[in-house]
Design a protein around this motif. Structure first.
Motif, PDB file in Angstrom:
ATOM      1  N   UNK A   1       0.714  -1.331   0.225  1.00  0.00           N
ATOM      2  CA  UNK A   1      -0.194  -0.227   0.126  1.00  0.00           C
ATOM      3  C   UNK A   1       1.000   1.296  -0.049  1.00  0.00           C
ATOM      4  N   UNK A   2       0.409   2.311  -0.874  1.00  0.00           N
ATOM      5  CA  UNK A   2       1.125   3.434  -0.712  1.00  0.00           C
ATOM      6  C   UNK A   2       0.885   4.192   0.707  1.00  0.00           C
ATOM      7  N   UNK A   3       1.873   4.580   1.418  1.00  0.00           N
ATOM      8  CA  UNK A   3       1.792   5.257   2.783  1.00  0.00           C
ATOM      9  C   UNK A   3       2.351   6.672   2.914  1.00  0.00           C
ATOM     10  N   UNK A   4       2.875   7.278   1.875  1.00  0.00           N
ATOM     11  CA  UNK A   4       3.389   8.324   2.003  1.00  0.00           C
ATOM     12  C   UNK A   4       4.250   8.698   0.796  1.00  0.00           C
ATOM     13  N   UNK A   5       5.086   9.883   0.920  1.00  0.00           N
ATOM     14  CA  UNK A   5       5.499  10.160  -0.426  1.00  0.00           C
ATOM     15  C   UNK A   5       6.994  10.858   0.267  1.00  0.00           C
ATOM     16  N   UNK A   6       8.127  10.994  -0.771  1.00  0.00           N
ATOM     17  CA  UNK A   6       9.167  11.352  -0.431  1.00  0.00           C
ATOM     18  C   UNK A   6       9.498  12.327  -1.705  1.00  0.00           C
ATOM     19  N   UNK A   7       9.629  13.898  -1.536  1.00  0.00           N
ATOM     20  CA  UNK A   7      10.075  14.993  -2.581  1.00  0.00           C
ATOM     21  C   UNK A   7      11.472  15.247  -2.352  1.00  0.00           C
ATOM     22  N   UNK A   8      11.764  15.445  -3.815  1.00  0.00           N
ATOM     23  CA  UNK A   8      13.197  15.818  -3.802  1.00  0.00           C
ATOM     24  C   UNK A   8      13.505  17.127  -4.824  1.00  0.00           C
ATOM     25  N   UNK A   9      14.519  17.460  -4.890  1.00  0.00           N
ATOM     26  CA  UNK A   9      14.874  18.600  -6.026  1.00  0.00           C
ATOM     27  C   UNK A   9      14.691  17.994  -7.517  1.00  0.00           C
ATOM     28  N   UNK A  10      14.858  16.957  -7.724  1.00  0.00           N
ATOM     29  CA  UNK A  10      14.596  16.115  -8.685  1.00  0.00           C
ATOM     30  C   UNK A  10      13.111  15.533  -9.131  1.00  0.00           C
ATOM     31  N   UNK A  11      12.678  14.872  -8.266  1.00  0.00           N
ATOM     32  CA  UNK A  11      11.370  14.193  -8.346  1.00  0.00           C
ATOM     33  C   UNK A  11      10.797  14.111  -6.911  1.00  0.00           C
ATOM     34  N   UNK A  12       9.482  13.308  -7.321  1.00  0.00           N
ATOM     35  CA  UNK A  12       8.731  12.992  -6.059  1.00  0.00           C
ATOM     36  C   UNK A  12       8.522  11.498  -6.129  1.00  0.00           C
ATOM     37  N   UNK A  13       8.342  10.744  -5.192  1.00  0.00           N
ATOM     38  CA  UNK A  13       8.362   9.193  -5.174  1.00  0.00           C
ATOM     39  C   UNK A  13       7.197   8.749  -4.103  1.00  0.00           C
ATOM     40  N   UNK A  14       6.358   7.760  -4.421  1.00  0.00           N
ATOM     41  CA  UNK A  14       5.542   7.303  -3.425  1.00  0.00           C
ATOM     42  C   UNK A  14       6.425   6.238  -2.364  1.00  0.00           C
ATOM     43  N   UNK A  15       6.011   6.389  -1.224  1.00  0.00           N
ATOM     44  CA  UNK A  15       6.480   5.377  -0.303  1.00  0.00           C
ATOM     45  C   UNK A  15       5.382   4.159  -0.047  1.00  0.00           C
ATOM     46  N   UNK A  16       5.848   2.949  -0.163  1.00  0.00           N
ATOM     47  CA  UNK A  16       5.015   1.913  -0.057  1.00  0.00           C
ATOM     48  C   UNK A  16       5.509   0.900   1.113  1.00  0.00           C
ATOM     49  N   UNK A  17       4.504   0.150   1.992  1.00  0.00           N
ATOM     50  CA  UNK A  17       4.919  -0.503   2.821  1.00  0.00           C
ATOM     51  C   UNK A  17       5.191  -1.885   2.478  1.00  0.00           C
ATOM     52  N   UNK A  18       6.478  -2.477   2.823  1.00  0.00           N
ATOM     53  CA  UNK A  18       6.657  -3.540   2.366  1.00  0.00           C
ATOM     54  C   UNK A  18       5.996  -4.964   2.890  1.00  0.00           C
ATOM     55  N   UNK A  19       5.491  -4.550   4.164  1.00  0.00           N
ATOM     56  CA  UNK A  19       4.529  -5.599   4.743  1.00  0.00           C
ATOM     57  C   UNK A  19       3.207  -5.149   5.331  1.00  0.00           C
ATOM     58  N   UNK A  20       2.318  -5.944   5.590  1.00  0.00           N
ATOM     59  CA  UNK A  20       0.977  -5.605   6.244  1.00  0.00           C
ATOM     60  C   UNK A  20       1.391  -5.330   7.786  1.00  0.00           C
ATOM     61  N   UNK A  21       0.488  -4.224   8.234  1.00  0.00           N
ATOM     62  CA  UNK A  21       0.684  -4.088   9.595  1.00  0.00           C
ATOM     63  C   UNK A  21       0.063  -2.643   9.975  1.00  0.00           C
ATOM     64  N   UNK A  22       0.362  -2.494  11.409  1.00  0.00           N
ATOM     65  CA  UNK A  22      -0.248  -1.259  11.876  1.00  0.00           C
ATOM     66  C   UNK A  22       1.064  -0.465  12.198  1.00  0.00           C
ATOM     67  N   UNK A  23       1.039   1.075  11.695  1.00  0.00           N
ATOM     68  CA  UNK A  23       1.995   1.838  12.064  1.00  0.00           C
ATOM     69  C   UNK A  23       2.403   2.209  13.554  1.00  0.00           C
TER      70      UNK A  23
END
Length: 171
Positions: free
Chosen positions: A95-117
């Motif tokens: 699942x997509x859980x967030x994002x990382x933005x840089x001076x070059x691009x933006x990228x989604x963050x995905x969780x590698x496993x199921x669970x609770x933050x």
């Protein structure tokens, strides 16, 4: 094995190495990031997703620390903003859980496993560049309590991830 430590000019203490390590790790494991457990620090203990997130289990094997890999961090360039999930949110694997933005691009963050933050890295709010300077240590993103431990089998170990990266670079 024992060795001596001089705390002042007049006092020398002899200490057992194993006892010292145990005391130091117990005392500083939570408060001091320099003493985060071996499971998080050692590359062979990390698992990777094909989306370039890494996961390292804590000593209980129930909670994993998640971050982005060195490859992803270098591809992004200088990180200027990190959007993280909320604590107590539940997610399924990939699942997509967030994002990382840089001076070059933006990228989604995905969780590698199921669970609770269970925790997010609050330091990234003021210092998103930690992702660049220390992606495997101070620049971790969040901690997740695993709900399906068998999903770990779908992740790559260090050797498999390096092979995966070689195949990407060759394309």
């Amino acid at each position: 094995m024992s060795f001596a430590i001089t705390f002042s000019r007049s006092k020398v203490w002899k200490l057992n190495v194993n006892k010292l390590c145990k005391v130091m790790s117990n005392r500083y494991s939570v408060q001091n990031p320099a003493f985060i457990t071996k499971q998080i620090r050692h590359a062979s203990d990390r698992r990777y997703s094909d989306k370039h997130e890494w996961l390292a289990l804590d000593s209980t094997q129930k909670v994993g620390t998640v971050g982005i890999s060195k490859y992803a961090e270098e591809a992004l360039g200088d990180v200027v903003y990190v959007q993280l999930p909320d604590v107590d949110q539940q997610f399924a694997q990939n699942d997509e859980v967030g994002a990382v933005e840089s001076v070059k691009a933006a990228s989604e963050i995905f969780t590698p496993v199921s669970g609770r933050i269970v925790e997010i890295n609050d330091k990234l709010e003021d210092k998103p560049g930690l992702v660049n300077s220390s992606c495997y240590e101070s620049g971790w993103l969040f901690r997740i309590e695993l709900s399906q431990k068998e999903e770990l089998d779908q992740l790559m170990d260090e050797e498999s991830y390096q092979t995966f990266l070689k195949s990407i670079r060759e394309e």
